[in-house]
Design a protein around this motif. Sequence first.
Motif, mmCIF file in Angstrom:
data_model
loop_
_atom_site.group_PDB
_atom_site.id
_atom_site.type_symbol
_atom_site.label_atom_id
_atom_site.label_comp_id
_atom_site.label_asym_id
_atom_site.label_seq_id
_atom_site.Cartn_x
_atom_site.Cartn_y
_atom_site.Cartn_z
ATOM 1 N N TRP A 174 1.942 6.307 -7.047
ATOM 2 C CA TRP A 174 0.843 7.175 -7.486
ATOM 3 C C TRP A 174 1.223 8.650 -7.329
ATOM 4 O O TRP A 174 0.965 9.463 -8.204
ATOM 5 C CB TRP A 174 -0.420 6.858 -6.699
ATOM 6 C CG TRP A 174 -1.566 7.754 -7.011
ATOM 7 C CD1 TRP A 174 -2.361 7.739 -8.121
ATOM 8 C CD2 TRP A 174 -2.028 8.842 -6.213
ATOM 9 N NE1 TRP A 174 -3.297 8.739 -8.048
ATOM 10 C CE2 TRP A 174 -3.107 9.431 -6.889
ATOM 11 C CE3 TRP A 174 -1.634 9.375 -4.977
ATOM 12 C CZ2 TRP A 174 -3.793 10.515 -6.375
ATOM 13 C CZ3 TRP A 174 -2.329 10.448 -4.481
ATOM 14 C CH2 TRP A 174 -3.395 11.010 -5.177
ATOM 15 N N SER A 175 1.861 8.982 -6.180
ATOM 16 C CA SER A 175 2.243 10.379 -5.953
ATOM 17 C C SER A 175 3.386 10.808 -6.882
ATOM 18 O O SER A 175 3.533 11.998 -7.164
ATOM 19 C CB SER A 175 2.636 10.603 -4.489
ATOM 20 O OG SER A 175 3.781 9.862 -4.171
ATOM 21 N N LEU A 176 4.191 9.869 -7.377
ATOM 22 C CA LEU A 176 5.244 10.171 -8.344
ATOM 23 C C LEU A 176 4.751 10.047 -9.782
ATOM 24 O O LEU A 176 5.542 10.117 -10.722
ATOM 25 C CB LEU A 176 6.443 9.242 -8.133
ATOM 26 C CG LEU A 176 7.200 9.411 -6.815
ATOM 27 C CD1 LEU A 176 8.233 8.312 -6.657
ATOM 28 C CD2 LEU A 176 7.847 10.779 -6.749
ATOM 29 N N GLU A 177 3.450 9.859 -9.933
ATOM 30 C CA GLU A 177 2.780 9.728 -11.227
ATOM 31 C C GLU A 177 3.306 8.552 -12.041
ATOM 32 O O GLU A 177 3.450 8.615 -13.253
ATOM 33 C CB GLU A 177 2.859 11.038 -12.012
ATOM 34 C CG GLU A 177 2.152 12.174 -11.304
ATOM 35 C CD GLU A 177 2.230 13.491 -12.048
ATOM 36 O OE1 GLU A 177 2.834 13.545 -13.128
ATOM 37 O OE2 GLU A 177 1.678 14.462 -11.528
ATOM 38 N N GLN A 178 3.592 7.448 -11.329
ATOM 39 C CA GLN A 178 3.945 6.187 -11.976
ATOM 40 C C GLN A 178 2.761 5.233 -11.825
ATOM 41 O O GLN A 178 1.860 5.462 -11.021
ATOM 42 C CB GLN A 178 5.193 5.579 -11.336
ATOM 43 C CG GLN A 178 6.441 6.404 -11.513
ATOM 44 C CD GLN A 178 7.629 5.776 -10.792
ATOM 45 O OE1 GLN A 178 7.508 4.756 -10.134
ATOM 46 N NE2 GLN A 178 8.784 6.412 -10.915
ATOM 47 N N SER A 179 2.773 4.168 -12.559
ATOM 48 C CA SER A 179 1.667 3.217 -12.531
ATOM 49 C C SER A 179 1.778 2.289 -11.312
ATOM 50 O O SER A 179 2.748 1.534 -11.194
ATOM 51 C CB SER A 179 1.661 2.383 -13.806
ATOM 52 O OG SER A 179 0.672 1.391 -13.716
ATOM 53 N N PRO A 180 0.778 2.319 -10.414
ATOM 54 C CA PRO A 180 0.807 1.421 -9.254
ATOM 55 C C PRO A 180 0.014 0.126 -9.498
ATOM 56 O O PRO A 180 -0.383 -0.527 -8.536
ATOM 57 C CB PRO A 180 0.144 2.268 -8.176
ATOM 58 C CG PRO A 180 -0.863 3.072 -8.914
ATOM 59 C CD PRO A 180 -0.239 3.361 -10.257
ATOM 60 N N GLN A 181 -0.208 -0.244 -10.754
ATOM 61 C CA GLN A 181 -1.070 -1.388 -11.051
ATOM 62 C C GLN A 181 -0.559 -2.688 -10.428
ATOM 63 O O GLN A 181 -1.345 -3.456 -9.864
ATOM 64 C CB GLN A 181 -1.212 -1.564 -12.561
ATOM 65 C CG GLN A 181 -2.110 -0.529 -13.189
ATOM 66 C CD GLN A 181 -2.251 -0.770 -14.686
ATOM 67 O OE1 GLN A 181 -1.405 -1.417 -15.286
ATOM 68 N NE2 GLN A 181 -3.307 -0.239 -15.252
ATOM 69 N N PHE A 182 0.732 -2.956 -10.542
ATOM 70 C CA PHE A 182 1.273 -4.192 -9.979
ATOM 71 C C PHE A 182 1.052 -4.235 -8.471
ATOM 72 O O PHE A 182 0.634 -5.260 -7.918
ATOM 73 C CB PHE A 182 2.769 -4.330 -10.303
ATOM 74 C CG PHE A 182 3.411 -5.499 -9.614
ATOM 75 C CD1 PHE A 182 3.185 -6.789 -10.084
ATOM 76 C CD2 PHE A 182 4.214 -5.323 -8.496
ATOM 77 C CE1 PHE A 182 3.759 -7.882 -9.444
ATOM 78 C CE2 PHE A 182 4.785 -6.397 -7.853
ATOM 79 C CZ PHE A 182 4.562 -7.684 -8.329
ATOM 80 N N GLY B 53 0.824 -1.207 0.000
ATOM 81 C CA GLY B 53 0.000 0.000 0.000
ATOM 82 C C GLY B 53 0.859 1.257 0.000
ATOM 83 O O GLY B 53 0.577 2.225 -0.709
ATOM 84 N N ILE B 54 1.925 1.245 0.781
ATOM 85 C CA ILE B 54 2.849 2.384 0.815
ATOM 86 C C ILE B 54 3.545 2.552 -0.535
ATOM 87 O O ILE B 54 3.670 3.672 -1.054
ATOM 88 C CB ILE B 54 3.869 2.214 1.957
ATOM 89 C CG1 ILE B 54 3.162 2.325 3.309
ATOM 90 C CG2 ILE B 54 4.998 3.228 1.843
ATOM 91 C CD1 ILE B 54 4.014 1.912 4.490
ATOM 92 N N ILE B 55 3.982 1.440 -1.110
ATOM 93 C CA ILE B 55 4.643 1.504 -2.417
ATOM 94 C C ILE B 55 3.668 2.017 -3.478
ATOM 95 O O ILE B 55 4.034 2.852 -4.315
ATOM 96 C CB ILE B 55 5.221 0.124 -2.802
ATOM 97 C CG1 ILE B 55 6.374 -0.246 -1.861
ATOM 98 C CG2 ILE B 55 5.695 0.108 -4.244
ATOM 99 C CD1 ILE B 55 6.849 -1.681 -1.996
ATOM 100 N N ALA B 56 2.428 1.529 -3.448
ATOM 101 C CA ALA B 56 1.432 1.980 -4.428
ATOM 102 C C ALA B 56 1.159 3.476 -4.279
ATOM 103 O O ALA B 56 1.065 4.207 -5.282
ATOM 104 C CB ALA B 56 0.131 1.186 -4.266
ATOM 105 N N TYR B 57 1.055 3.947 -3.042
ATOM 106 C CA TYR B 57 0.824 5.376 -2.818
ATOM 107 C C TYR B 57 2.023 6.196 -3.307
ATOM 108 O O TYR B 57 1.850 7.247 -3.928
ATOM 109 C CB TYR B 57 0.557 5.661 -1.342
ATOM 110 C CG TYR B 57 0.440 7.130 -1.055
ATOM 111 C CD1 TYR B 57 -0.700 7.835 -1.443
ATOM 112 C CD2 TYR B 57 1.471 7.827 -0.434
ATOM 113 C CE1 TYR B 57 -0.803 9.189 -1.205
ATOM 114 C CE2 TYR B 57 1.376 9.178 -0.200
ATOM 115 C CZ TYR B 57 0.230 9.865 -0.582
ATOM 116 O OH TYR B 57 0.122 11.203 -0.355
ATOM 117 N N SER B 58 3.241 5.709 -3.039
ATOM 118 C CA SER B 58 4.442 6.421 -3.490
ATOM 119 C C SER B 58 4.495 6.507 -5.011
ATOM 120 O O SER B 58 4.795 7.560 -5.576
ATOM 121 C CB SER B 58 5.701 5.723 -2.978
ATOM 122 O OG SER B 58 5.728 5.721 -1.579
#
Length: 163
Positions: free
Chosen positions: A114-122, A107-112
């Motif tokens: 997302w905030s860096l405008e990268q794809s958190p799909q994985f 969840g932390i990695i996905a939020y990071s």
Amino acid sequence: MENQKNIKLRLRFERFSSKTAEEIKAGIERLRQSESENFKLNNAGNHIWLGIGMLRREFWSPTLHIELDKYEDGRTHVKGTFGPDPILWFVFLALHFVVGVLFVIFGIIAYSKWSLEQSPQFDLAVMFALVNAWFVLYFLARYNRKKGARQMDELLNLSEQLI
């Protein structure tokens, strides 16, 4: 047992006994001699553990922990908790802990991301898989409890002989 539809994984009961705690503990010694092959009986202080004997024990075999509280009028408050084998319970809780920690990390990695405008799909897919793993663990526990229901009834009947 009528509580099989209850959502709790560890079934509990409470009763009052007209026997004293010492009389109940003395009953354990009598049962230990007559039921030594079928059941495993241990006690320490005001705690009693009842389990299925080694010859009949299965992966899902339950244990019953009974706690005795003394009252001044001579009655005894008996609290019982059914559960799996303590080692199995530890593994079950450790798996829940690992799944929970991984869920938070991803969840932390996905939020990071997302905030860096990268794809958190994985990361979101892994989080979804971890939620499914929680459900699998829950239903496995329910399945094991259902398979051990007959043995839980045997332990309950044995505890009724004590109480």
